[in-house]
Motif scaffolding. Structure first.
Motif, mmCIF file in Angstrom:
data_model
loop_
_atom_site.group_PDB
_atom_site.id
_atom_site.type_symbol
_atom_site.label_atom_id
_atom_site.label_comp_id
_atom_site.label_asym_id
_atom_site.label_seq_id
_atom_site.Cartn_x
_atom_site.Cartn_y
_atom_site.Cartn_z
ATOM 1 N N GLN A 201 -1.322 17.198 -42.037
ATOM 2 C CA GLN A 201 -1.964 16.617 -43.221
ATOM 3 C C GLN A 201 -1.774 17.526 -44.443
ATOM 4 O O GLN A 201 -1.516 17.055 -45.551
ATOM 5 C CB GLN A 201 -3.449 16.410 -42.937
ATOM 6 C CG GLN A 201 -4.075 15.310 -43.765
ATOM 7 C CD GLN A 201 -5.416 14.886 -43.179
ATOM 8 O OE1 GLN A 201 -6.061 15.658 -42.477
ATOM 9 N NE2 GLN A 201 -5.835 13.683 -43.461
ATOM 10 N N ASN A 202 -1.896 18.839 -44.211
ATOM 11 C CA ASN A 202 -1.742 19.788 -45.311
ATOM 12 C C ASN A 202 -0.347 19.727 -45.924
ATOM 13 O O ASN A 202 -0.180 19.614 -47.130
ATOM 14 C CB ASN A 202 -2.024 21.214 -44.833
ATOM 15 C CG ASN A 202 -3.501 21.439 -44.553
ATOM 16 O OD1 ASN A 202 -4.342 20.640 -44.972
ATOM 17 N ND2 ASN A 202 -3.816 22.494 -43.835
ATOM 18 N N PHE A 203 0.670 19.815 -45.068
ATOM 19 C CA PHE A 203 2.008 19.849 -45.654
ATOM 20 C C PHE A 203 2.407 18.511 -46.246
ATOM 21 O O PHE A 203 3.206 18.435 -47.163
ATOM 22 C CB PHE A 203 3.063 20.382 -44.659
ATOM 23 C CG PHE A 203 3.403 19.509 -43.486
ATOM 24 C CD1 PHE A 203 3.183 19.972 -42.189
ATOM 25 C CD2 PHE A 203 3.991 18.262 -43.643
ATOM 26 C CE1 PHE A 203 3.522 19.201 -41.094
ATOM 27 C CE2 PHE A 203 4.329 17.487 -42.554
ATOM 28 C CZ PHE A 203 4.088 17.951 -41.266
ATOM 29 N N SER A 204 1.820 17.431 -45.743
ATOM 30 C CA SER A 204 2.188 16.120 -46.289
ATOM 31 C C SER A 204 1.561 15.897 -47.661
ATOM 32 O O SER A 204 2.154 15.279 -48.533
ATOM 33 C CB SER A 204 1.764 15.009 -45.335
ATOM 34 O OG SER A 204 0.363 14.896 -45.290
ATOM 35 N N THR A 205 0.355 16.397 -47.873
ATOM 36 C CA THR A 205 -0.315 16.139 -49.157
ATOM 37 C C THR A 205 0.052 17.162 -50.225
ATOM 38 O O THR A 205 -0.032 16.869 -51.411
ATOM 39 C CB THR A 205 -1.845 16.145 -48.958
ATOM 40 O OG1 THR A 205 -2.222 17.360 -48.311
ATOM 41 C CG2 THR A 205 -2.282 14.972 -48.113
ATOM 42 N N ASN A 214 3.164 9.975 -45.332
ATOM 43 C CA ASN A 214 2.810 9.153 -44.180
ATOM 44 C C ASN A 214 3.855 9.240 -43.089
ATOM 45 O O ASN A 214 3.549 9.396 -41.910
ATOM 46 C CB ASN A 214 2.651 7.692 -44.613
ATOM 47 C CG ASN A 214 1.382 7.475 -45.420
ATOM 48 O OD1 ASN A 214 0.473 8.299 -45.385
ATOM 49 N ND2 ASN A 214 1.326 6.380 -46.154
ATOM 50 N N LEU A 215 5.125 9.116 -43.495
ATOM 51 C CA LEU A 215 6.200 9.143 -42.506
ATOM 52 C C LEU A 215 6.396 10.546 -41.931
ATOM 53 O O LEU A 215 6.623 10.712 -40.731
ATOM 54 C CB LEU A 215 7.500 8.653 -43.134
ATOM 55 C CG LEU A 215 7.528 7.164 -43.531
ATOM 56 C CD1 LEU A 215 8.843 6.823 -44.185
ATOM 57 C CD2 LEU A 215 7.299 6.281 -42.308
ATOM 58 N N ARG A 216 6.285 11.552 -42.797
ATOM 59 C CA ARG A 216 6.593 12.914 -42.361
ATOM 60 C C ARG A 216 5.608 13.415 -41.297
ATOM 61 O O ARG A 216 5.954 14.257 -40.468
ATOM 62 C CB ARG A 216 6.581 13.843 -43.569
ATOM 63 C CG ARG A 216 7.096 15.240 -43.292
ATOM 64 C CD ARG A 216 7.400 15.957 -44.572
ATOM 65 N NE ARG A 216 8.399 15.250 -45.346
ATOM 66 C CZ ARG A 216 9.716 15.331 -45.127
ATOM 67 N NH1 ARG A 216 10.160 16.067 -44.141
ATOM 68 N NH2 ARG A 216 10.557 14.664 -45.886
ATOM 69 N N MET A 217 4.388 12.890 -41.314
ATOM 70 C CA MET A 217 3.401 13.346 -40.334
ATOM 71 C C MET A 217 3.832 13.032 -38.906
ATOM 72 O O MET A 217 3.345 13.646 -37.953
ATOM 73 C CB MET A 217 2.027 12.717 -40.628
ATOM 74 C CG MET A 217 1.348 13.327 -41.846
ATOM 75 S SD MET A 217 -0.232 12.550 -42.246
ATOM 76 C CE MET A 217 -1.244 13.108 -40.893
ATOM 77 N N ARG A 218 4.766 12.096 -38.763
ATOM 78 C CA ARG A 218 5.265 11.817 -37.414
ATOM 79 C C ARG A 218 6.085 12.979 -36.858
ATOM 80 O O ARG A 218 6.347 13.029 -35.666
ATOM 81 C CB ARG A 218 6.157 10.572 -37.432
ATOM 82 C CG ARG A 218 5.464 9.315 -37.900
ATOM 83 C CD ARG A 218 6.373 8.128 -37.679
ATOM 84 N NE ARG A 218 5.864 6.950 -38.359
ATOM 85 C CZ ARG A 218 6.403 5.743 -38.263
ATOM 86 N NH1 ARG A 218 7.479 5.572 -37.517
ATOM 87 N NH2 ARG A 218 5.895 4.726 -38.905
ATOM 88 N N GLY A 219 6.497 13.871 -37.736
ATOM 89 C CA GLY A 219 7.322 14.988 -37.306
ATOM 90 C C GLY A 219 6.527 16.205 -36.878
ATOM 91 O O GLY A 219 7.116 17.277 -36.670
ATOM 92 N N ARG A 386 6.360 22.545 -40.588
ATOM 93 C CA ARG A 386 6.004 21.645 -41.682
ATOM 94 C C ARG A 386 6.873 20.395 -41.706
ATOM 95 O O ARG A 386 6.864 19.645 -42.675
ATOM 96 C CB ARG A 386 6.116 22.390 -43.019
ATOM 97 C CG ARG A 386 5.217 23.613 -43.098
ATOM 98 C CD ARG A 386 5.469 24.434 -44.344
ATOM 99 N NE ARG A 386 4.849 23.828 -45.520
ATOM 100 C CZ ARG A 386 3.557 23.940 -45.836
ATOM 101 N NH1 ARG A 386 2.755 24.628 -45.055
ATOM 102 N NH2 ARG A 386 3.080 23.380 -46.911
ATOM 103 N N ALA A 387 7.632 20.177 -40.630
ATOM 104 C CA ALA A 387 8.487 18.991 -40.460
ATOM 105 C C ALA A 387 9.588 18.902 -41.512
ATOM 106 O O ALA A 387 10.058 17.816 -41.839
ATOM 107 C CB ALA A 387 7.633 17.717 -40.462
ATOM 108 N N ILE A 388 10.015 20.041 -42.045
ATOM 109 C CA ILE A 388 11.136 20.066 -42.992
ATOM 110 C C ILE A 388 12.386 20.436 -42.179
ATOM 111 O O ILE A 388 12.944 21.526 -42.283
ATOM 112 C CB ILE A 388 10.866 21.057 -44.148
ATOM 113 C CG1 ILE A 388 9.516 20.713 -44.790
ATOM 114 C CG2 ILE A 388 11.976 21.006 -45.198
ATOM 115 C CD1 ILE A 388 9.045 21.730 -45.818
ATOM 116 N N PHE A 389 12.771 19.514 -41.323
ATOM 117 C CA PHE A 389 13.789 19.802 -40.317
ATOM 118 C C PHE A 389 15.185 20.092 -40.882
ATOM 119 O O PHE A 389 15.863 20.995 -40.377
ATOM 120 C CB PHE A 389 13.856 18.658 -39.297
ATOM 121 C CG PHE A 389 12.573 18.436 -38.552
ATOM 122 C CD1 PHE A 389 11.934 17.213 -38.598
ATOM 123 C CD2 PHE A 389 11.989 19.471 -37.839
ATOM 124 C CE1 PHE A 389 10.742 17.009 -37.928
ATOM 125 C CE2 PHE A 389 10.798 19.274 -37.168
ATOM 126 C CZ PHE A 389 10.165 18.035 -37.204
#
Length: 1013
Positions: A201-205, A214-219, A386-389
């Protein structure tokens, strides 16, 4: 430097992961097999469905899971036959079956469906699981009343379902948790998922637009649970290139024959290797020299070796376990901020909170710090978490081995971030709306955490009243709960963290020192308007009640452990706000008082797991000058363990009193009445008994006591008044009788002169107010809804026109043991018994107690020494707790009475190691049975027996062979108390239906006995 960067860089960085293709396999339909109370806890307190719905909406998914709740196997099979269920969760049990029986029946017919068992934590359950093959279930979890566990179970199964695909698709990371203790992984998984979901939630906001967030939280990283060495090593070997870190226990099965087929608790039946964790982490370290490896163990001696081998260590026994683990996750697995450190001193150089932070500071970091982090892939790991793949995967391959140029790395990282941020829009941080209390509503919450135990009970009661309109069928009699607002557990967390209170709270400081630290702390100003709205809505004094996660829990009650304060209603709202804030902080402080910590130890709970919600509730009552109290308060139990005359156990029992209910909780003299036999009141059957055994004092709130001088004693502003004060104030109408000293009779109603007897005659015998009928309904509908016997607290205001308001204040279950007795306890020969009671509370059998602690007495016994007795027993009890032993406790009078002349004034933590508690009626010391009033919930939940023995009535009154104990050598002896130990265990037998119980001598010590005098 540009020449150092691969040509495909731009193309690669702009080709982002298609997050929409992640987490494709989901749990859509969940079947919960549970009794209605557990289901209500999940739906209305834990709001599992709402939480998961919100998460799915944030993740851009259209079909959040739906929950179907049933109570029996037959109902479950009917649903499964008509609906595609993805997951079955079996809760602790219904009246007919336990969770294992239900789960086995369902799994037998529907083997392909994921099935999870939730079981309450107890030694009996633990022993049972060791002998059963539980491999047919996906997992077995320990149910501690934490509704976040349900969320974690769904996440864990979904992570397992999607692991293979999501790693290949996007490079999603996993955290490997290696643990075979059901209780521990049931506790740690909600914490772990809480950190992970908060991180996502932190990195997405912070750095993404709403849609991308919303989509990135799946990662987010996935959690994989392994329970044996082979299972753990196999998972690691398969996914080692995408492993964010490993958290491992030390002692678990190694080289087992069942290997990874062992599932859930089944692993606990295998032989455990005390070094399995070291062997696993050493094998992983040989593969990856920088992977974060965390070892957790309850054996503190493992710390030195773990740290020597380069592993991080968390002590399972630590009161700060969850805090310690969180810090390690933030420090080593990329959670939270990225911290650039000095490689020599490990001092913090710069803290990076966002991608933009990193972009702005990348050229300012000292060269040696930069080298330290890039050579260990720290940057890549932080970006991965942080899902920054795309950036993370690229940097992982641009290693120090391939590019030994610090400045080139700086430039690569800078360019990557600039292009990445250019590609992705930064979203706005979502404003969290706490929601305000609506003055037209009567129940609301502030915060997004749990309501706690009492809060759950109140919400449940509110639901029971709404679903049974017959409660309000009587003209002039309304039934409801008081106006209530709950400060949820997240408010407590925020308060503790922002004021840095954990250090003093978890210390051994005296209670009053802890309280003063809490009173000096600050509550957030953001709640002020909410509190003012509540003042305006209630316009009455307010009770500030504890409602902890564990308190009044369905399976582990903490009744009466924490504080309840009351404050008067004031026209000066800021003065009232000042008092309210002090009261809330005082309730928070009571979590960490000495008795609370002792109780935690006695119940095998960790105080760090305890969270406190606070209930703000209008006080039921009326103003009588400077005093405020209700006409009637009471406790109602749907099981009567002391039926008299034609009463039956199933018809229940109520204890009624004038004034605030604290009087009942403190063990004051109440009027005992069965709602089905309101005309048969034992205490009013004879004039002498009525004069001696009815209420003479009552409690009222002191409306003049204004200020924030709060004390550890939550009754500091509660007045103990004589009944004649209530007579002067005009509050006894319909609830009192009058003793005529001239005619030596008691007449129903109020008359001039003569002592007033609190008989409740108007409501019990003269139908002034339908109290017996409302109590009958409360028991009936409450017990039906919970599917088990219940205890209900209530209060009532009566008006001069015979109307009134009945308020339900709390409901909690009375948990019965299901052990069966094959022997007739009443038929056991005297020579086999050490003691026997024909008026006992409790049910079950135990044969592991060898010790008896008893109060020394003779024909000249006096109650003046009871406070000293309490002190001796508290000290002896602590020794039993330290040794993990139990004992039989015997003494004259009422245990736990606040009046030391009626019995020994102990609190529950002071006798918590007792397995059976015996109260004796002596020839010269006759005190009526207490029913273990204050301890009732604790007694039933922990299977503790409470026996009454009247030594004046041989045979009929029971048996206590004190002479056997007197002849034995003492383990310890004081002037007042004696502790003896048998060579072999005593056998404790309790028949809860017949109210008979006995403690049998070891076979080799059976002796003939004579009838007692």
């Amino acid at each position: 430097m540009e020449s150092q960067i691969p040509q495909e860089w731009n193309k690669f960085i702009l080709k982002d992961v298609t997050f929409v293709n992640l987490m494709m396999r989901r749990i859509y339909n969940v079947l919960i097999v549970a009794n209605p109370y557990d289901a209500f806890m999940l739906e209305d307190d834990g709001r599992v469905e709402e939480k998961i719905f919100n998460e799915y909406m944030e993740l851009g998914l259209r079909y959040p899971p739906t929950f179907t709740q049933v109570s029996t196997i037959a109902e479950a099979e009917e649903v499964l036959a008509t609906t595609k269920i993805d997951l079955v969760i079996c809760m602790p049990g219904t009246a007919d079956n336990d969770a294992f029986t239900v789960a086995r029946a369902i799994k037998g017919k529907f083997p392909e469906i994921h099935c999870v068992v939730l079981t309450p934590f107890s030694h009996g359950i633990t022993r049972r699981m060791q002998d059963e093959d539980l491999s047919i279930f996906d997992y077995v979890f320990c149910w501690l009343g934490n509704t976040n566990l349900i969320m974690s179970i769904i996440k864990l199964i979904e992570d397992k379902m999607n692991l293979e695909h999501d790693i290949k698709e996007a490079g999603v990371q996993m955290i490997l948790l290696v643990e075979d203790s059901i209780r521990f992984y049931s506790s740690i998984l909600p914490n772990l998922y809480g950190y992970i979901l908060q991180q996502s939630q932190n990195f997405s906001t912070e750095a993404l637009n709403r849609h991308a967030a919303n989509l990135r939280m799946r990662g987010r990283p996935k959690v994989v649970l392994a329970r044996t060495y082979e299972e753990a090593l196999g998972i690691y070997e398969r996914y080692k290139n995408n492993c964010l870190g490993v958290i491992s226990d030390v002692r678990f099965p190694y080289h087992s024959t069942k290997r990874s087929q062992i599932v859930g608790a089944g692993a606990s039946s295998l032989e455990k290797d005390p070094e399995a964790g070291f062997k696993l982490l050493e094998a992983i370290r040989r593969e990856d020299e920088f992977l974060p490896l965390i070892m957790e163990s309850s054996e503190s001696a493992n710390r030195e070796r773990a740290e020597r081998e380069g592993f991080r260590f968390v002590d399972k026994n630590s009161k700060m376990l969850s805090v310690d683990l969180r810090h390690l996750l933030e420090e080593h697995m990329g959670f939270g901020d990225f911290i650039f450190r000095d490689p020599k001193t490990h001092a913090v150089i710069t803290r990076i909170r966002s991608l933009k932070d990193l972009q702005d500071n990348i050229f300012k970091i000292p060269r040696d710090s930069m080298l330290y982090h890039i050579s260990r892939n720290h940057m890549s790991r932080w970006l991965t978490a942080r899902a920054i793949f795309p950036v993370a995967n690229f940097l992982k391959h641009v290693t120090w081995h391939k590019l030994q140029d610090v400045d080139a790395h700086r430039q690569i990282i800078f360019d990557a971030i600039v292009q990445y941020r250019h590609m992705k829009n930064i979203g706005v941080v979502a404003v969290f709306d706490r929601g305000k209390f609506d003055k037209y509503a009567h129940f609301a919450r502030i915060g997004d955490g749990s309501l706690g135990g009492k809060g759950r009970g109140l919400a449940f009661l509110d639901n029971v009243v709404k679903t049974h309109p017959q409660f309000n069928q009587y003209p002039g009699a309304s039934v409801r709960i008081p106006k209530t607002v709950v400060l949820c557990t997240d408010v407590f967390d925020q308060f503790m963290e922002q004021n840095n209170l954990y250090e003093i709270a978890l210390s051994d400081a005296p209670d009053d020192v802890i309280l003063q630290h809490f009173l000096r702390a600050q509550l957030p100003d953001s709640y002020i308007d909410d509190f003012f709205t509540f003042f305006e809505a209630t316009k009455s004094p307010i009770a500030i009640r504890s409602s902890s996660l564990l308190e009044d829990s369905h399976y582990q009650p903490f009744a009466g452990i924490y504080s309840t304060y009351m404050i008067p209603y004031l026209e000066d709202k800021y003065e009232m706000l000042h008092m309210l804030a002090a009261a809330i902080k005082s309730v928070y402080a009571s979590v960490y008082y000495r008795d609370s910590k002792a109780y935690m130890t006695a119940t095998s709970n960790v105080i760090d797991q305890e969270k406190m919600a606070v209930i703000l509730q209008e006080v039921v009552g009326k103003s009588y000058g400077d005093h405020y109290y209700p006409n009637i308060s009471g406790v109602l139990r749907s099981l009567n363990y002391y039926p008299i005359g034609d009463e039956t156990a199933e018809e229940g029992i109520a204890s009624l009193a004038l004034g605030l209910g604290k009087y009942i909780v403190d063990g004051g003299q109440t009027l005992r009445v069965s709602p089905y036999h309101p005309a048969q009141v034992l205490q009013m059957s004879e004039m002498e008994i009525a004069l001696r055994e009815t209420q003479t004092h009552f409690y009222a709130l002191d409306m003049k006591h204004v200020g924030a001088d709060f004390k550890v004693d939550d009754g500091f502003n509660i007045l103990k008044l004589k009944v004649k004060e209530a007579d002067k104030e005009g509050s006894l109408q319909y609830i009192a009788s009058t003793f005529d000293p001239y005619d030596q009779v008691i007449r129903d109603g109020l008359y001039e002169g003569g002592r007033k007897i609190i008989s409740f005659c108007g409501v019990l015998q003269h139908d002034v107010f339908p109290l017996p009928q409302i109590l009958q309904m409360s028991m009936k509908y409450g017990a039906e809804a919970m599917r088990r016997p219940v205890e209900i607290e209530f209060a009532c205001n009566l008006n001069a026109d015979k109307t009134g308001e009945f308020y339900l204040l709390q409901i909690r279950p009375i948990v019965d043991s299901k052990q069966t007795l094959v022997e007739d306890v009443a038929a056991l020969p005297d020579e086999e018994c050490l003691l026997r009671s024909n008026n006992s509370l409790g049910h079950g059998i135990s044969d592991d107690v060898t010790d008896v602690v008893y109060v020394k007495y003779d024909d000249q016994f006096t109650a003046m020494h009871n406070p000293a007795v309490a002190s001796d027993i508290e000290r002896i009890n602590q020794k039993f707790l330290d040794e993990g032993r139990n004992y039989v406790l015997v003494g004259p009078g009422r245990w736990g009475s606040s009046d030391s002349w009626l019995g020994v004034p102990v609190k529950w933590p002071h006798i918590s190691a007792a397995r059976v508690i015996v109260e004796l009626v002596l020839r010269n010391y006759r005190v009526d049975p207490s029913q273990g009033t204050h301890f009732f919930q604790n007694l039933t939940s922990f299977g503790v027996g409470y026996f009454t023995i009247d030594t004046n009535r041989p045979g009929e009154g029971g048996l206590f062979r004190k002479e056997i104990l007197d002849q034995m050598p003492a383990v310890e002896e004081t002037a007042l108390v004696r502790h003896v130990r048998f060579d072999r265990p005593l056998r404790i037998m309790m028949d809860g239906k017949k109210q008979v119980g006995a403690v049998l001598l070891p076979e080799n010590e059976v002796v003939e006995t004579n009838d007692q005098p």
